[in-house]
Design a protein around this motif. Structure first.
Motif, PDB file in Angstrom:
ATOM      1  N   GLU A 125     -39.916  58.328  -3.465  1.00  0.00           N
ATOM      2  CA  GLU A 125     -39.422  56.720  -3.313  1.00  0.00           C
ATOM      3  C   GLU A 125     -40.461  56.293  -5.324  1.00  0.00           C
ATOM      4  O   GLU A 125     -39.236  55.367  -5.654  1.00  0.00           O
ATOM      5  CB  GLU A 125     -39.556  55.661  -2.576  1.00  0.00           C
ATOM      6  N   HIS A 126     -41.355  56.934  -5.148  1.00  0.00           N
ATOM      7  CA  HIS A 126     -42.138  56.461  -6.476  1.00  0.00           C
ATOM      8  C   HIS A 126     -41.378  56.593  -7.865  1.00  0.00           C
ATOM      9  O   HIS A 126     -41.764  56.395  -9.057  1.00  0.00           O
ATOM     10  CB  HIS A 126     -43.629  56.479  -6.214  1.00  0.00           C
ATOM     11  N   GLY A 127     -41.289  58.557  -7.898  1.00  0.00           N
ATOM     12  CA  GLY A 127     -41.312  59.272  -8.767  1.00  0.00           C
ATOM     13  C   GLY A 127     -42.904  58.987  -9.693  1.00  0.00           C
ATOM     14  O   GLY A 127     -43.013  59.323 -10.322  1.00  0.00           O
ATOM     15  N   SER A 128     -43.576  59.315  -8.305  1.00  0.00           N
ATOM     16  CA  SER A 128     -44.733  59.807  -8.775  1.00  0.00           C
ATOM     17  C   SER A 128     -45.268  60.923  -9.743  1.00  0.00           C
ATOM     18  O   SER A 128     -44.321  62.259  -9.660  1.00  0.00           O
ATOM     19  CB  SER A 128     -45.818  59.957  -8.067  1.00  0.00           C
ATOM     20  N   THR A 129     -45.794  60.190 -10.704  1.00  0.00           N
ATOM     21  CA  THR A 129     -46.807  61.707 -11.709  1.00  0.00           C
ATOM     22  C   THR A 129     -47.699  62.490 -11.163  1.00  0.00           C
ATOM     23  O   THR A 129     -48.044  63.809 -11.600  1.00  0.00           O
ATOM     24  CB  THR A 129     -46.027  61.429 -13.205  1.00  0.00           C
ATOM     25  N   LEU A 130     -48.321  61.685 -10.602  1.00  0.00           N
ATOM     26  CA  LEU A 130     -49.768  62.309  -9.985  1.00  0.00           C
ATOM     27  C   LEU A 130     -50.426  61.947  -8.865  1.00  0.00           C
ATOM     28  O   LEU A 130     -50.093  60.930  -8.621  1.00  0.00           O
ATOM     29  CB  LEU A 130     -50.487  62.309 -11.448  1.00  0.00           C
ATOM     30  N   THR A 131     -51.090  63.088  -8.451  1.00  0.00           N
ATOM     31  CA  THR A 131     -51.743  62.058  -7.268  1.00  0.00           C
ATOM     32  C   THR A 131     -52.556  62.736  -6.721  1.00  0.00           C
ATOM     33  O   THR A 131     -53.204  63.844  -7.898  1.00  0.00           O
ATOM     34  CB  THR A 131     -51.072  61.840  -5.827  1.00  0.00           C
ATOM     35  N   SER A 132     -53.388  62.544  -5.872  1.00  0.00           N
ATOM     36  CA  SER A 132     -54.849  63.610  -5.549  1.00  0.00           C
ATOM     37  C   SER A 132     -54.880  63.589  -3.653  1.00  0.00           C
ATOM     38  O   SER A 132     -54.174  62.837  -3.041  1.00  0.00           O
ATOM     39  CB  SER A 132     -55.933  62.892  -6.141  1.00  0.00           C
ATOM     40  N   LEU A 133     -54.778  64.965  -3.517  1.00  0.00           N
ATOM     41  CA  LEU A 133     -55.401  65.022  -2.154  1.00  0.00           C
ATOM     42  C   LEU A 133     -56.643  65.624  -1.664  1.00  0.00           C
ATOM     43  O   LEU A 133     -57.402  66.444  -2.696  1.00  0.00           O
ATOM     44  CB  LEU A 133     -54.332  65.660  -1.687  1.00  0.00           C
ATOM     45  N   VAL A 134     -57.104  66.226  -0.948  1.00  0.00           N
ATOM     46  CA  VAL A 134     -57.921  67.046  -0.167  1.00  0.00           C
ATOM     47  C   VAL A 134     -57.766  67.958   0.583  1.00  0.00           C
ATOM     48  O   VAL A 134     -56.360  68.007   1.034  1.00  0.00           O
ATOM     49  CB  VAL A 134     -59.293  65.467   1.011  1.00  0.00           C
TER      50      VAL A 134
END
Length: 376
Positions: A125-134
């Motif tokens: 929905e956001h069109g995200s290009t970057l994120t972080s996960l554990v």
């Protein structure tokens, strides 16, 4: 605090201390914030080996220095759109918001509790290009067979090293994972895979050290670092007052608790130095034994807890997440490993917990595990 507050310049120019406490430490955090009136900075909680919380005091300039360096490493631009699925009271989540501010990027926080399917829907929905996960979150995505949205160009994995088989499984679902290594005291990342590693086989190590850090090893093999993004001091509650501890040498070097190997500007972590114990006069690496047992258990989570013993020095107690009905099978595997290792590395019969206690980022909480086990 809301993520939107961190992408406004007023937060970064105000001259006061802000304490970002996890829910379990909100009362102590509020007391600390009152103690720090007149100071400028941001304070995070991190756990010590004893389980007592340490508070890490960071200057805003250090946090911005880290954000600028990470943005450069990841080629972040105002066109990027960041989705935040981590809590702001953890430096990994806070660091994402700081990078959005520095890069002039759109930032959206994932509301509510973590849920893999809802996370993927929010990315699309956001069109995200970057994120972080554990790693725990990556595990959930793989187990649910959730594919990555096409808009993503990089997913930073932090908090712990991701198992390479699990990382490859996520890569096959389209997740452009980049392993990173960092710590609260360093305002987030110290070493992170290059962008080109977001494609092809997943590798957790070695990692290139980011430009803003100088790194070296102490004689015991622990990583030491120096740079503009380093914390100012620790704060510890002694029962009556908060004590400040400037845990750096005269030249500004900070000694971490991580054992590592360095080859030029490449870093390979070898686990926590405080996870080595002496049994019958010989050093035992708990992480190595734990990793071997976990691999043999085929998906069951395990934590190897050292328990003081007058004769051996330490007993090595496996604590397995699951039903005690698995006890026979688990003890058979422990016995097979014990036959192959020296006597000082042999483990006890397994104990079981329905659920191992975990931190907010999904790591096993060793201090709480010890308290629960020893209270039985």
């Amino acid at each position: 605090m809301e993520a939107s507050e961190l992408i406004r310049s007023t937060f970064w120019t105000e001259r006061r201390a802000r304490v970002l406490a996890p829910p379990s430490l909100e009362e102590e955090g509020a007391r600390l914030e009152r103690e720090l009136r007149g100071d400028e900075g941001v304070v995070f909680a991190t756990s010590g080996a004893s389980g007592r919380p340490k508070w890490v005091f960071m200057r805003r300039a250090a946090l911005l220095s880290s954000a600028e360096a990470v943005n450069k490493h990841l080629s972040v631009s105002p066109r990027d759109r960041l989705l935040l699925p981590l809590p702001l009271y953890h430096v990994g989540g806070f660091g994402m918001a700081a990078r959005a501010f520095v890069g002039g990027c759109d930032l959206r926080a994932l509301p509510g509790r973590w849920d893999g399917l809802r996370f993927v829907e929010a990315l699309r929905e956001h069109g995200s290009t970057l994120t972080s996960l554990v790693p725990t979150q990556v595990h959930d995505l793989v187990v649910q067979n959730l594919e990555a949205p096409r808009s993503l160009r990089a997913v930073i994995v932090g908090g712990a090293s991701l198992d390479e088989l699990k990382g490859q499984a996520a890569r096959e679902l389209g997740w452009p994972l980049l392993q990173s290594y960092g710590m609260t005291e360093a305002a987030s990342q110290v070493a992170t895979a290059h962008l080109e590693r977001a494609k092809g086989p997943f590798r957790a190590a070695p990692l290139p050290i980011m430009d803003q850090w100088e790194c070296r090893l102490c004689p015991e093999g622990r990583l030491e670092l120096r740079g503009d993004a380093l914390f100012d001091f620790y704060l510890r509650w002694d029962g009556s007052v908060f004590c400040r501890e400037k845990d750096r040498d005269a030249e500004g070097w900070f000694r971490s608790g991580d054992a590592a190997e360095l080859k030029g500007r490449s870093l390979t972590l070898r686990g926590r130095a405080d996870r080595r114990v002496k049994v019958l006069g010989e050093f035992v690496d708990l992480q190595v034994l734990e990793d071997e047992l976990r691999a043999q258990l085929g998906g069951l989570e395990v934590y190897l807890l050292p328990i003081p013993d007058g004769r051996r020095g330490w007993l090595l107690q496996p604590v397995v997440e699951g039903s005690a009905s698995e006890g026979g099978k688990v003890d058979d595997l422990i016995e097979l490993i014990n036959e192959r290792v020296p006597g000082f590395s042999r483990m006890e019969r397994a104990c079981f917990m329905d659920q191992l206690p975990r931190t907010a980022l999904g790591k096993v909480d060793g201090a709480t595990t010890r308290i629960i086990l020893l209270s039985r």
